[in-house]
Write a protein that holds these residues in place. Structure first.
Motif, PDB file in Angstrom:
ATOM      1  N   ILE A  39       1.092  -1.322   0.107  1.00  0.00           N
ATOM      2  CA  ILE A  39       0.039   0.018  -0.013  1.00  0.00           C
ATOM      3  C   ILE A  39       0.767   1.285  -0.039  1.00  0.00           C
ATOM      4  O   ILE A  39       1.630   1.497   0.872  1.00  0.00           O
ATOM      5  CB  ILE A  39      -0.986   0.077   1.200  1.00  0.00           C
ATOM      6  CG1 ILE A  39      -1.569  -1.285   1.457  1.00  0.00           C
ATOM      7  CG2 ILE A  39      -1.970   1.350   1.197  1.00  0.00           C
ATOM      8  CD1 ILE A  39      -2.604  -1.692   0.784  1.00  0.00           C
ATOM      9  N   ASP A  40       0.941   1.921  -1.008  1.00  0.00           N
ATOM     10  CA  ASP A  40       1.739   3.168  -1.077  1.00  0.00           C
ATOM     11  C   ASP A  40       1.630   4.118  -0.201  1.00  0.00           C
ATOM     12  O   ASP A  40       0.434   4.752  -0.169  1.00  0.00           O
ATOM     13  CB  ASP A  40       1.574   3.676  -2.659  1.00  0.00           C
ATOM     14  CG  ASP A  40       2.738   4.355  -3.051  1.00  0.00           C
ATOM     15  OD1 ASP A  40       3.464   5.271  -2.346  1.00  0.00           O
ATOM     16  OD2 ASP A  40       3.544   3.947  -4.212  1.00  0.00           O
ATOM     17  N   GLN A  41       2.396   4.454   0.528  1.00  0.00           N
ATOM     18  CA  GLN A  41       2.343   5.543   1.814  1.00  0.00           C
ATOM     19  C   GLN A  41       1.427   5.044   2.721  1.00  0.00           C
ATOM     20  O   GLN A  41       0.943   5.741   3.570  1.00  0.00           O
ATOM     21  CB  GLN A  41       1.853   6.748   0.957  1.00  0.00           C
ATOM     22  CG  GLN A  41       2.123   8.241   1.812  1.00  0.00           C
ATOM     23  CD  GLN A  41       1.431   9.324   1.389  1.00  0.00           C
ATOM     24  OE1 GLN A  41       1.092  10.016   2.226  1.00  0.00           O
ATOM     25  NE2 GLN A  41       2.004   9.821   0.099  1.00  0.00           N
ATOM     26  N   GLU A  80      11.180   6.862  -0.571  1.00  0.00           N
ATOM     27  CA  GLU A  80      10.493   7.150  -1.729  1.00  0.00           C
ATOM     28  C   GLU A  80      10.089   6.101  -2.485  1.00  0.00           C
ATOM     29  O   GLU A  80      10.490   4.714  -2.016  1.00  0.00           O
ATOM     30  CB  GLU A  80      11.492   7.850  -2.797  1.00  0.00           C
ATOM     31  CG  GLU A  80      11.499   9.298  -2.355  1.00  0.00           C
ATOM     32  CD  GLU A  80      12.403   9.998  -3.522  1.00  0.00           C
ATOM     33  OE1 GLU A  80      12.965   9.519  -4.397  1.00  0.00           O
ATOM     34  OE2 GLU A  80      12.236  11.099  -3.683  1.00  0.00           O
ATOM     35  N   THR A  81       9.146   6.136  -3.505  1.00  0.00           N
ATOM     36  CA  THR A  81       8.415   4.817  -3.857  1.00  0.00           C
ATOM     37  C   THR A  81       9.262   3.763  -4.504  1.00  0.00           C
ATOM     38  O   THR A  81       9.082   2.719  -4.198  1.00  0.00           O
ATOM     39  CB  THR A  81       7.286   5.455  -4.927  1.00  0.00           C
ATOM     40  OG1 THR A  81       6.381   6.161  -4.353  1.00  0.00           O
ATOM     41  CG2 THR A  81       6.456   4.144  -5.338  1.00  0.00           C
ATOM     42  N   VAL A  82      10.099   4.127  -5.436  1.00  0.00           N
ATOM     43  CA  VAL A  82      10.813   3.138  -6.202  1.00  0.00           C
ATOM     44  C   VAL A  82      11.686   2.470  -5.212  1.00  0.00           C
ATOM     45  O   VAL A  82      11.993   1.262  -5.260  1.00  0.00           O
ATOM     46  CB  VAL A  82      11.558   3.492  -7.548  1.00  0.00           C
ATOM     47  CG1 VAL A  82      12.722   4.180  -7.040  1.00  0.00           C
ATOM     48  CG2 VAL A  82      11.644   2.464  -8.324  1.00  0.00           C
ATOM     49  N   ASP A 366       5.694   1.078   0.950  1.00  0.00           N
ATOM     50  CA  ASP A 366       6.905   1.428   0.248  1.00  0.00           C
ATOM     51  C   ASP A 366       7.605   2.507   1.344  1.00  0.00           C
ATOM     52  O   ASP A 366       8.776   2.653   1.111  1.00  0.00           O
ATOM     53  CB  ASP A 366       6.849   1.747  -1.015  1.00  0.00           C
ATOM     54  CG  ASP A 366       5.848   2.962  -1.377  1.00  0.00           C
ATOM     55  OD1 ASP A 366       4.839   3.369  -0.275  1.00  0.00           O
ATOM     56  OD2 ASP A 366       5.784   3.576  -2.178  1.00  0.00           O
ATOM     57  N   HIS A 367       6.729   3.266   2.086  1.00  0.00           N
ATOM     58  CA  HIS A 367       7.409   4.208   2.821  1.00  0.00           C
ATOM     59  C   HIS A 367       6.044   4.922   3.590  1.00  0.00           C
ATOM     60  O   HIS A 367       5.016   4.391   3.444  1.00  0.00           O
ATOM     61  CB  HIS A 367       7.840   5.497   2.038  1.00  0.00           C
ATOM     62  CG  HIS A 367       6.908   5.851   0.820  1.00  0.00           C
ATOM     63  ND1 HIS A 367       5.764   6.470   1.210  1.00  0.00           N
ATOM     64  CD2 HIS A 367       6.885   5.599  -0.173  1.00  0.00           C
ATOM     65  CE1 HIS A 367       5.047   6.928   0.169  1.00  0.00           C
ATOM     66  NE2 HIS A 367       6.019   6.355  -0.740  1.00  0.00           N
ATOM     67  N   GLY A 368       6.171   5.592   4.764  1.00  0.00           N
ATOM     68  CA  GLY A 368       5.087   6.062   5.531  1.00  0.00           C
ATOM     69  C   GLY A 368       4.685   7.496   4.869  1.00  0.00           C
ATOM     70  O   GLY A 368       4.573   7.615   3.778  1.00  0.00           O
TER      71      GLY A 368
HETATM   72 ZN   LIG Z   1       5.294   5.523  -2.765  1.00  0.00          ZN
END
Ligand SMILES: [Zn+2]
Length: 570
Positions: A39-41, A80-82, A366-368
């Motif tokens: 889940i992104d972020q 970051e995402t990647v 992938d990150h907070g």
């Molecule tokens: Zn992300």
């Protein structure tokens, strides 16, 4: 030796034999499907924060039935995402997997490059490349080509190792709205699909296929995105049920591309060039990703034989909603409830098709996410935006130019978190690169809001003190891609867009807890519900998955095996 002792050693021997047999049996009952959800972020506290209004089948089901690591943090500086997705895929840190940032400066090309761009492998659809005039994803917009591949990932992924272990018998797929959310986890051996905000279809590149499989064509022919045409993103429940029900309209939220700051958010119609973008700024993006994931499971017959298959799904809406409205907004709250519904639908589908008992689910992020500075200010917590692109014009940097006798700007490129100095002019003038790096880093360090600057020479020489920030910097340092100077902002201090205006409500990418904190949840495949508070890292996931299927860990893996998972799976 007395008879008694002999008997007990025989007994011991038989216990030992029994144990060996049991171990062998475990290798036979490997999961039929590994479902890796990102889940992104999704900051680690967000599912619990909004669980009150959630249903039974999503996060609540995970809480009751999953091993939930509640103290998981990334251990590198550029969240970051990647970077995060590749860490989840490879079980290692960016210094080793090489994806140090969503964008880095390529000195040979003399331009910023996008992490998975690859001009050798064009996308298979016409008119589906990103449209620079509408693209909200500022890093994706920097790609120099429509082509995409995992070639820049320098090590193998768990999915690669699964493929090697089964001689390519495992089916491996990755899907996401974001290209980098799918390409990273599908690895070098799987198949990746992502959403085109230009065409509204799920697309891929010639790295993966020469032509689309028939089922993908059929899926896209349904034009599912158009079901949102002339509808709106409305609240799931009455406003009074929400934590943020009385604060829909906040000045720090972005009215991006006229999507509005308050409910209902109108999707408009497909004739609007932002229509597909609006879908991604809302729960619709996740719903479409779910539809495509279900189509993969059905059409590729995932988890239907004795070989473990792997499906990675990255849901992007939480990230876009967080950036535009902030994680403490009515939009983010409703998005979480709808994400929960999307997960429940996914788990139900997987249970019907494969059986949750045969499926190992792992969910992480992938990150907070930081809170929006405007929201923090409202709560009396000081937060600020700073404008790094103006640094070349700082009096201190002008003085340095004079001191070193150079006419051109010393900073050739900047994309957070790295400054790339002008090596050509430094060489021409016969200057010492380490000395120039040190001088520029010192001046930048004096700017309000900067916590630390570290030069690449310091990192190469490893002369740094053993503190959290320096370790996080080193874990992010790849000699070929990281810049001359790494810049870390103070907590609650953010870089805005390149010319001084804030284009986002909030922005992640630092080493602080709100950005490093993510959930790690394993469920299904016989696991029982438990919450664990020991410190773990997202790069522990890939080695753990490798251990479960008895494959070797990815080639650069530096995470640890989460033994509770191995002990808990059937
Ligand atoms: Zn992300």
């Amino acid at each position: 030796m007395s008879m008694k002792i002999l008997t007990s050693s025989l007994l011991l021997a038989s216990v030992y034999l029994f144990a060996t047999e049991a171990t062998v049996q475990e290798t036979v009952s490997k999961p039929k499907l590994i479902l890796q959800i990102t889940i992104d972020q999704l900051r680690g506290d967000l599912p619990d924060k909004f669980m009150k209004n959630m249903g039974e089948g999503g996060f609540r089901w995970l809480k009751k039935n999953g091993l939930w690591y509640k103290n998981a943090h990334y251990n590198y500086s550029n969240t970051e995402t990647v970077v995060g997705h590749t860490t989840l895929a490879t079980g290692t840190t960016p210094d080793i997997h090489g994806m140090v940032s969503n964008v880095w400066y390529d000195r040979s090309k003399k331009r910023l490059v996008y992490n998975i761009e690859d001009k050798r492998y064009h996308i298979l659809s016409k008119n589906a490349d990103i449209d620079d005039s509408t693209e909200v994803d500022s890093s994706q917009a920097l790609a120099g080509t429509d082509g995409r591949s995992p070639a820049n990932i320098l090590v193998s992924t768990f999915s690669d190792e699964l493929s090697l272990f089964t001689n390519k018998k495992s089916k491996i797929f990755g899907v996401s709205v974001k290209d980098r959310g799918a390409v990273t986890l599908a690895g070098h051996n799987g198949k990746a699909f992502w959403f085109s905000k230009t065409s509204g279809e799920f697309i891929t590149s010639s790295f993966y296929y020469d032509t689309y499989p028939t089922w993908v064509k059929k899926f896209n022919d349904q034009k599912l995105a158009e079901r949102y045409s002339d509808t709106s993103w409305t609240l799931m429940y009455d406003k009074s049920k929400y934590m943020f029900g009385d604060s829909d309209d906040n000045p720090w939220e972005e009215d991006y591309a006229n999507f509005g700051r308050v409910f209902p958010h109108k999707y408009s119609g497909k004739e609007n060039k932002y229509f597909n973008h609006y879908l991604t700024f809302s729960p619709a993006g996740d719903e479409l990703t779910l539809d495509f994931a279900k189509a993969i499971i059905k059409n590729e017959k995932m988890g239907q034989n004795d070989v473990t298959d792997y499906l990675a799904i990255s849901f992007s809406s939480t990230d876009y909603v967080g950036h535009i409205f902030g994680p403490s907004s009515l939009e983010a709250e409703d998005n979480m409830l709808r994400l929960d519904k999307t997960l429940a639908s996914l788990f139900k589908y997987v249970d019907e098709k494969v059986g949750l008992d045969n499926t190992l689910i792992v969910l992480s992020a992938d990150h907070g996410a930081p809170e929006a500075p405007g929201y923090l200010a409202k709560l009396g917590i000081e937060a600020k935006w700073i404008a790094p692109m103006k640094w070349n014009k700082q009096p201190s940097l002008k003085r340095l130019k004079k001191k070193f006798g150079v006419g051109q700007d010393l900073i050739e490129a900047f994309f957070p978190p790295y400054i790339y100095l002008n090596h050509t002019v430094i060489k021409e003038k016969g200057l010492d690169l380490a000395e120039v790096q040190k001088a520029v880093a010192k001046e930048i360090m004096d700017i309000d809001g900067i916590a630390l600057t570290v030069t690449s020479t310091e990192m190469r020489n490893n002369t740094l003190p053993d503190t959290y920030l320096y370790r996080a910097a080193l874990n992010n340092f790849n000699a070929k891609r990281s810049g001359d100077i790494l810049i870390l902002f103070e907590p609650h201090c953010f870089a805005n867009d390149m010319d001084g205006g804030a284009i986002m409500a909030s922005n992640h990418g630092g080493p602080w807890v709100y950005d490093t904190f993510v959930p790690i949840i394993f469920a299904g495949n016989g696991l029982k519900g438990k919450q664990l508070y020991r410190a773990v890292k997202p790069n522990d996931i890939a080695p753990t998955l490798s251990a479960i299927v008895n494959a070797k860990s990815p080639s650069g893996a530096n995470g640890d095996i989460l033994e509770e998972v191995l002990e808990g799976v059937k």
